[in-house]
Design a protein around this motif. Structure first.
Motif, PDB file in Angstrom:
ATOM      1  N   LYS A   1     -62.484  74.433  17.130  1.00 41.15           N
ATOM      2  CA  LYS A   1     -61.956  75.301  16.085  1.00 41.15           C
ATOM      3  C   LYS A   1     -62.924  75.391  14.905  1.00 41.15           C
ATOM      4  O   LYS A   1     -63.104  76.463  14.314  1.00 41.15           O
ATOM      5  N   LEU A   2     -63.530  74.267  14.563  1.00 43.73           N
ATOM      6  CA  LEU A   2     -64.496  74.252  13.465  1.00 43.73           C
ATOM      7  C   LEU A   2     -65.702  75.133  13.782  1.00 43.73           C
ATOM      8  O   LEU A   2     -66.144  75.926  12.937  1.00 43.73           O
ATOM      9  N   GLN A   3     -66.223  75.022  14.997  1.00 47.37           N
ATOM     10  CA  GLN A   3     -67.383  75.832  15.368  1.00 47.37           C
ATOM     11  C   GLN A   3     -67.025  77.315  15.429  1.00 47.37           C
ATOM     12  O   GLN A   3     -67.800  78.178  15.012  1.00 47.37           O
ATOM     13  N   ARG A   4     -65.847  77.613  15.959  1.00 51.56           N
ATOM     14  CA  ARG A   4     -65.372  79.004  15.971  1.00 51.56           C
ATOM     15  C   ARG A   4     -65.290  79.569  14.560  1.00 51.56           C
ATOM     16  O   ARG A   4     -65.751  80.694  14.286  1.00 51.56           O
ATOM     17  N   ASP A   5     -64.744  78.792  13.632  1.00 48.58           N
ATOM     18  CA  ASP A   5     -64.574  79.261  12.257  1.00 48.58           C
ATOM     19  C   ASP A   5     -65.912  79.392  11.534  1.00 48.58           C
ATOM     20  O   ASP A   5     -66.099  80.303  10.715  1.00 48.58           O
TER      21      ASP A   5
ATOM     22  N   ASN B   1     -73.602  67.985  14.297  1.00 45.93           N
ATOM     23  CA  ASN B   1     -74.563  67.124  14.961  1.00 45.93           C
ATOM     24  C   ASN B   1     -73.834  66.095  15.810  1.00 45.93           C
ATOM     25  O   ASN B   1     -73.042  65.293  15.304  1.00 45.93           O
ATOM     26  N   GLU B   2     -74.042  66.154  17.116  1.00 48.79           N
ATOM     27  CA  GLU B   2     -73.563  65.157  18.065  1.00 48.79           C
ATOM     28  C   GLU B   2     -72.142  64.674  17.757  1.00 48.79           C
ATOM     29  O   GLU B   2     -71.923  63.503  17.419  1.00 48.79           O
TER      30      GLU B   2
ATOM     31  N   VAL C   1     -65.041  64.509  13.911  1.00 46.68           N
ATOM     32  CA  VAL C   1     -64.683  65.307  12.732  1.00 46.68           C
ATOM     33  C   VAL C   1     -63.176  65.226  12.503  1.00 46.68           C
ATOM     34  O   VAL C   1     -62.396  64.934  13.420  1.00 46.68           O
ATOM     35  N   THR C   2     -62.790  65.480  11.271  1.00 44.44           N
ATOM     36  CA  THR C   2     -61.392  65.708  10.932  1.00 44.44           C
ATOM     37  C   THR C   2     -61.319  67.093  10.325  1.00 44.44           C
ATOM     38  O   THR C   2     -61.869  67.340   9.240  1.00 44.44           O
TER      39      THR C   2
ATOM     40  N   GLY D   1     -70.553  64.965  11.225  1.00 46.03           N
ATOM     41  CA  GLY D   1     -69.180  64.846  10.746  1.00 46.03           C
ATOM     42  C   GLY D   1     -68.767  65.843   9.692  1.00 46.03           C
ATOM     43  O   GLY D   1     -67.618  65.827   9.233  1.00 46.03           O
ATOM     44  N   GLY D   2     -69.652  66.736   9.282  1.00 48.40           N
ATOM     45  CA  GLY D   2     -69.332  67.689   8.224  1.00 48.40           C
ATOM     46  C   GLY D   2     -68.343  68.747   8.680  1.00 48.40           C
ATOM     47  O   GLY D   2     -68.359  69.171   9.840  1.00 48.40           O
TER      48      GLY D   2
END
Length: 462
Positions: free
Chosen positions: A170-174, A144-145, A151-152, A117-118
């Motif tokens: 978007k989070l993983q891209r960033d 993680n999973e 996530v927010t 969730g981070g």
């Protein structure tokens, strides 16, 4: 009854001695025509395999003192630990200094992740720099999973029970862009999120970089990761019981693996069937496992748990996983349902898995470096499908041939033929200890008996 037991033991001892003498005589016998089958095999540096051996652990914020963690990590010989910013704070009990001290005392590297969730990419990058400057950083990891822990991100909810995974994407891209745009961190690999196969909408997380024409919601060319990351636990709803080749199948990059593996996350996603890589591409796709493991219970005994974990590291590496982290170093004490996965029990007493892995890493131990591993001419005649091998080379030039069997019951008697005479051959059994169980010399073939665990054969060619 007692006398009969003594007589029986004497017969067993005599039989074992005859078995050993016959095996040694056959090994020293003149070369047979079958030795012509020996073919050159490329070795891998022993340290490359040892460096792949990782573990998931708790830290002081979850009740596990650093001193105990250091002791357990040293004993088993782990080379890296799955970690991240979850539970990290300036005031402790888990701080960035915790991880710096762990690295200094054990030499382990950290893969550094957002964990469950981070979303704080800035914190991940800034703390990652501290680890990198200390030589303690291995890689960065995405969420993680996110199917289990949504996530927010930037005010949007995604993953979990939400209908879209766009915020996860978007989070993983960033995260990837933040790492690769930093001059200190750009050289470190980024590992993908785990469980991209659970995507509810096709945001393309089944790719490391979205290829042209993929028809995903995120644009072609979006970069997510350098390595695919899976959680291929060997016991799964599609493969729930002990079986032959249990860990070998879990590491299979094809649809035949029967577990939550590479194919179902990066080939054809298991939840909605979104297309990813072809099988030919999957075969060579850079990959890691940040969680896999075995729970003791039911038909899985403590001994089977230990054998599974030892074979798991070997199977994963042999089948292309650069790094494998097993869940869990020590049983959880702060949550339910995870009290039987650990190399160690909650009271810090070692399970058989800890003894076995300690023996294996001690037998293979190598503090040197080998720039270019060589070749060894050998073949295993009539090799059954449950028998696997991994050829390593120590920095001193010694070849270390690891041969293991994944049989639930029974044994296989095998002959290994060498292309040239081996001046020194020592065999080790990590289920027994760290000393050789057999020492031979000047032979062109070796007979071995395998059942449910590996043996290590140290070879010095003539």
């Amino acid at each position: 009854m007692e006398r009969r037991g003594l007589e029986s033991q004497a017969m067993i001892t005599t039989s074992k001695m005859l078995h050993f003498l016959v095996g040694a005589w056959l090994a020293l016998a003149p070369i047979s025509p079958r030795h012509a089958l020996a073919a050159p095999q490329n070795a891998v540096a022993t340290n490359d395999f040892l460096n792949s051996i990782g573990v998931v652990s708790t830290f002081p914020d979850r009740g596990q003192p650093l001193a105990k963690t250091i002791e357990m990590v040293r004993y088993c010989g782990f080379r890296w630990i799955r970690a991240g910013i979850e539970g990290l704070s300036d005031d402790g009990p888990t701080t960035i200094q915790t991880f710096l001290d762990l690295h200094r005392e054990t030499g382990v590297l950290l893969n550094w992740g957002l964990v469950s969730g981070g979303t704080d990419v800035m914190k991940l990058v800034e703390t990652g720099k501290v680890l990198a400057e200390a030589g303690a950083l291995l890689a960065f990891e995405g969420n993680n999973e996110p199917n289990n822990w949504g996530v927010t991100y930037q005010g949007e909810k995604g993953g979990g029970r939400e209908p879209s995974w766009m915020p996860v994407a978007k989070l993983q891209r960033d995260l990837y862009q933040a790492v690769k745009s930093d001059p200190v961190l750009a050289k470190y690999p980024v590992w993908s999120i785990s469980e991209p196969g659970a995507q509810r909408d096709n945001v393309g997380l089944q790719f490391l970089t979205i290829p042209p024409g993929a028809q995903t919601r995120m644009p072609d060319g979006t970069k997510y990761a350098d390595y695919a990351n899976v959680h291929n636990y060997i016991y799964h709803s599609h493969s729930p019981y002990p079986a032959d080749n249990k860990t070998w199948r879990a590491a299979d990059p094809t649809a035949a693996s029967g577990v939550d593996g590479l194919f179902g996350n990066f080939g054809v996603t298991w939840a909605r069937g979104f297309l990813g890589y072809t099988q030919e591409q999957l075969d060579t796709l850079p990959r890691v496992t940040t969680e896999t493991g075995v729970a003791i219970g039911g038909t899985v005994t403590e001994q089977m748990h230990g054998l599974n974990l030892m074979s798991m590291y070997l199977a994963q590496f042999t089948r292309g996983y650069a790094y494998t982290s097993v869940y869990l170093l020590r049983d959880r004490t702060d949550e339910g349902g995870n009290q039987s996965f650990g190399f160690y029990k909650a009271d810090y007493s070692p399970r058989m898995a800890a003894f076995y892995l300690h023996n294996l890493t001690t037998i293979l131990a190598d503090k040197g470096a080998l720039a270019k591993p060589g070749q060894l001419d050998f073949t295993i005649a009539d090799q059954p499908e449950t028998v696997h091998d991994l050829l390593l080379q120590h920095s001193d030039g010694t070849f270390q041939l690891v041969v293991w069997n994944e049989r639930l019951t029974g044994q296989d008697r095998l002959t290994i033929h060498f292309g040239e005479k081996q001046t020194s051959v020592k065999t080790y059994d990590p289920t027994i200890g760290v000393d050789p169980i057999q020492t031979l010399s000047n032979l062109r073939s070796l007979e071995i008996t395998l059942s449910d665990h590996p043996i290590v054969i140290a070879l010095s060619p003539g």
